[in-house]
Motif scaffolding. Structure first.
Motif, PDB file in Angstrom:
ATOM      1  N   HIS A   6      38.155  40.414 -31.093  1.00 44.87           N
ATOM      2  CA  HIS A   6      38.558  41.565 -31.902  1.00 44.87           C
ATOM      3  C   HIS A   6      39.635  42.393 -31.222  1.00 44.87           C
ATOM      4  O   HIS A   6      40.501  42.943 -31.891  1.00 44.87           O
ATOM      5  CB  HIS A   6      37.339  42.425 -32.230  1.00 44.87           C
ATOM      6  N   PRO A  65      36.080  46.727 -36.133  1.00 40.08           N
ATOM      7  CA  PRO A  65      35.097  46.500 -35.081  1.00 40.08           C
ATOM      8  C   PRO A  65      35.249  47.298 -33.787  1.00 40.08           C
ATOM      9  O   PRO A  65      34.256  47.545 -33.120  1.00 40.08           O
ATOM     10  CB  PRO A  65      35.253  45.009 -34.785  1.00 40.08           C
ATOM     11  N   CYS A  79      33.001  47.385 -28.967  1.00 42.81           N
ATOM     12  CA  CYS A  79      33.114  46.508 -30.135  1.00 42.81           C
ATOM     13  C   CYS A  79      31.780  46.536 -30.871  1.00 42.81           C
ATOM     14  O   CYS A  79      30.765  46.070 -30.332  1.00 42.81           O
ATOM     15  CB  CYS A  79      33.466  45.079 -29.719  1.00 42.81           C
TER      16      CYS A  79
END
Length: 86
Positions: A6, A65, A79
């Motif tokens: 992410h 995220p 995250c």
């Protein structure tokens, strides 16, 4: 701290904060505790120590995220999708 997929997908440069506090807390009449900045869109929300947990709510609503602390002197990131510091 470890990297997650992410982090690599985050926009560069980091988005500008959309506010300087948790606007949802102000609207609800509560006091925000420990602000968090969404690294996808710049949303500022309060942490899970706040009564209404707006940073987590933002993740659940948007799927964005990764956030970082929006507190002066702190630069750690979290995250939500991986449940870990990144």
């Amino acid at each position: 701290m470890s990297e997650c997929r992410h982090v690599a997908e985050l926009p560069r440069p980091e988005p500008a904060p959309l506010s300087d506090t948790c606007l949802a807390c102000l609207e609800a009449g509560t006091h925000p505790v420990q602000l968090r900045l969404c690294l996808e869109c710049g949303h500022v929300g309060c942490c899970d120590s706040s009564p209404l947990r707006h940073a987590t709510e933002h993740f659940r609503d948007t799927g964005h995220p990764v956030m970082r602390s929006f507190e002066q002197g702190e630069n750690w990131r979290w995250c939500f999708a991986d449940g870990s510091i990144v």
